[in-house]
Scaffold this active site. Structure first.
Site, short mmCIF file in Angstrom:
data_model
loop_
_atom_site.label_atom_id
_atom_site.label_comp_id
_atom_site.label_asym_id
_atom_site.label_seq_id
_atom_site.Cartn_x
_atom_site.Cartn_y
_atom_site.Cartn_z
N ARG A 256 0.85 -1.21 0.00
CA ARG A 256 0.00 0.00 0.00
C ARG A 256 0.88 1.25 0.00
O ARG A 256 0.57 2.23 -0.65
CB ARG A 256 -0.89 -0.03 1.25
CG ARG A 256 -1.82 1.16 1.37
CD ARG A 256 -2.68 1.09 2.63
NE ARG A 256 -3.38 -0.17 2.75
CZ ARG A 256 -4.47 -0.51 2.06
NH1 ARG A 256 -4.99 0.33 1.20
NH2 ARG A 256 -5.03 -1.69 2.23
N ARG B 238 -9.46 2.87 -2.79
CA ARG B 238 -8.25 2.42 -2.10
C ARG B 238 -7.96 3.33 -0.93
O ARG B 238 -8.25 4.53 -1.00
CB ARG B 238 -7.04 2.45 -3.05
CG ARG B 238 -7.20 1.60 -4.28
CD ARG B 238 -7.10 0.14 -3.96
NE ARG B 238 -7.42 -0.68 -5.11
CZ ARG B 238 -7.64 -1.99 -5.05
NH1 ARG B 238 -7.61 -2.63 -3.89
NH2 ARG B 238 -7.92 -2.67 -6.14
N ASN C 47 -12.69 13.53 0.74
CA ASN C 47 -13.32 12.29 0.28
C ASN C 47 -14.83 12.43 0.37
O ASN C 47 -15.34 13.11 1.24
CB ASN C 47 -12.86 11.12 1.17
CG ASN C 47 -13.44 9.78 0.75
OD1 ASN C 47 -13.48 9.46 -0.44
ND2 ASN C 47 -13.91 9.00 1.71
N HIS D 90 -18.23 10.00 0.84
CA HIS D 90 -18.56 8.64 1.29
C HIS D 90 -20.09 8.50 1.37
O HIS D 90 -20.76 9.39 1.90
CB HIS D 90 -17.93 8.38 2.67
CG HIS D 90 -18.16 6.99 3.14
ND1 HIS D 90 -17.43 5.92 2.66
CD2 HIS D 90 -19.07 6.48 4.00
CE1 HIS D 90 -17.87 4.80 3.23
NE2 HIS D 90 -18.87 5.12 4.05
N ASP E 146 -7.88 11.57 6.89
CA ASP E 146 -6.73 11.41 7.77
C ASP E 146 -6.20 9.98 7.59
O ASP E 146 -6.53 9.32 6.60
CB ASP E 146 -7.09 11.74 9.24
CG ASP E 146 -8.09 10.76 9.82
OD1 ASP E 146 -8.40 9.74 9.15
OD2 ASP E 146 -8.57 11.00 10.94
N GLY F 18 -6.90 7.24 9.10
CA GLY F 18 -7.84 6.14 9.32
C GLY F 18 -8.70 5.88 8.09
O GLY F 18 -8.54 6.52 7.05
N ASP G 272 -12.06 6.47 6.66
CA ASP G 272 -13.28 7.29 6.76
C ASP G 272 -13.45 7.90 8.15
O ASP G 272 -14.58 8.03 8.64
CB ASP G 272 -14.51 6.46 6.37
CG ASP G 272 -14.42 5.95 4.94
OD1 ASP G 272 -13.85 6.66 4.08
OD2 ASP G 272 -14.91 4.84 4.67
#
Ligand code: GAR
Length: 196
Positions: free
Chosen positions: A66, A92, A108, A110, A142, A144, A146
């Site tokens: 990753r 990803r 992001n 979601h 960040d 984590g 979501d």
């Protein structure tokens, strides 16, 4: 006070309807330096090509870790002149090495009301839990999954005859409004205090 011009990379893995909403927003379109996908042949890349935007494919499977994948994504974004990243249906998780390079400048979208239903299959998760309301969250990314600070949310009621496709379609109507608004407010039109 001056208005910083911040250029962006849009990361997208699939059909790219959120990318299209960004392309169709006049304040955002000229700021998109590159569209990056982790998969070749997806509609997002077609949409970018049609809009005359540079594309980069960084196949997930080409990398051992990753970390290596994420560094390649960050390199491609920076190499294209982007100072911020917008994850528009990017499936990803980026590693801390990439997040740090764009700290506070990754957004992001979601398809749930976070912190409910993070990760993949958020729409199916909401249906199978039997919640009556789900929705959309736009948030800063960040390290984590979501978990980053929430910028904006919109609720979407779940109807008794909803299936995953019908619910996701109504969620996407809200996504296509909320994501461009947040990108204009927090990234592209960001006010900066300049040294006089
Ligand atoms: C969107 O609904 C977005 O919220 C979701 O993928 C879809 C992509 O649609 N993202 C996630 O689930 C991220 N965990 P699009 O390719 O048509 O924009």
């Amino acid at each position: 006070m001056w208005r910083a011009i911040i250029d962006i990379a849009v990361l997208a893995s699939g059909s790219g309807t959120n990318l299209q909403a960004l392309i169709d927003t006049p304040e955002i379109r000229p700021r998109i330096r590159v569209v990056i996908s982790d998969k070749p042949g997806v509609r997002s890349l077609e949409r970018a090509g049609r809009a005359g935007i540079k594309t980069a494919v960084i196949p997930w499977g080409d990398f051992e870790s990753r970390r290596d994948f994420s560094i390649a994504v960050a390199d491609a974004a920076e190499g294209a002149g982007a100072e911020a990243m917008v994850l528009a249906g990017f499936m990803r998780v980026l590693s801390p090495e990439a997040i740090e390079r764009f700290a506070g400048r990754i957004i992001n979208v979601h398809p749930s009301l976070l912190p409910a239903f993070p990760g993949v299959n958020a729409v199916a998760q909401a249906l199978s839990h039997g919640v009556k309301v789900t929705g959309v969250t736009v948030h800063f990314v960040d390290e984590g999954v979501d978990t980053g600070p929430i910028i904006a949310q919109r609720p979407v009621p779940i109807l008794s005859d909803d299936d995953e496709a019908s619910l996701h379609a109504r969620i996407q109507v809200e996504e296509h409004r909320l994501l461009p608004q947040a990108v204009v407010e927090f990234i592209v039109g960001k006010d900066s205090v300049g040294v006089q």
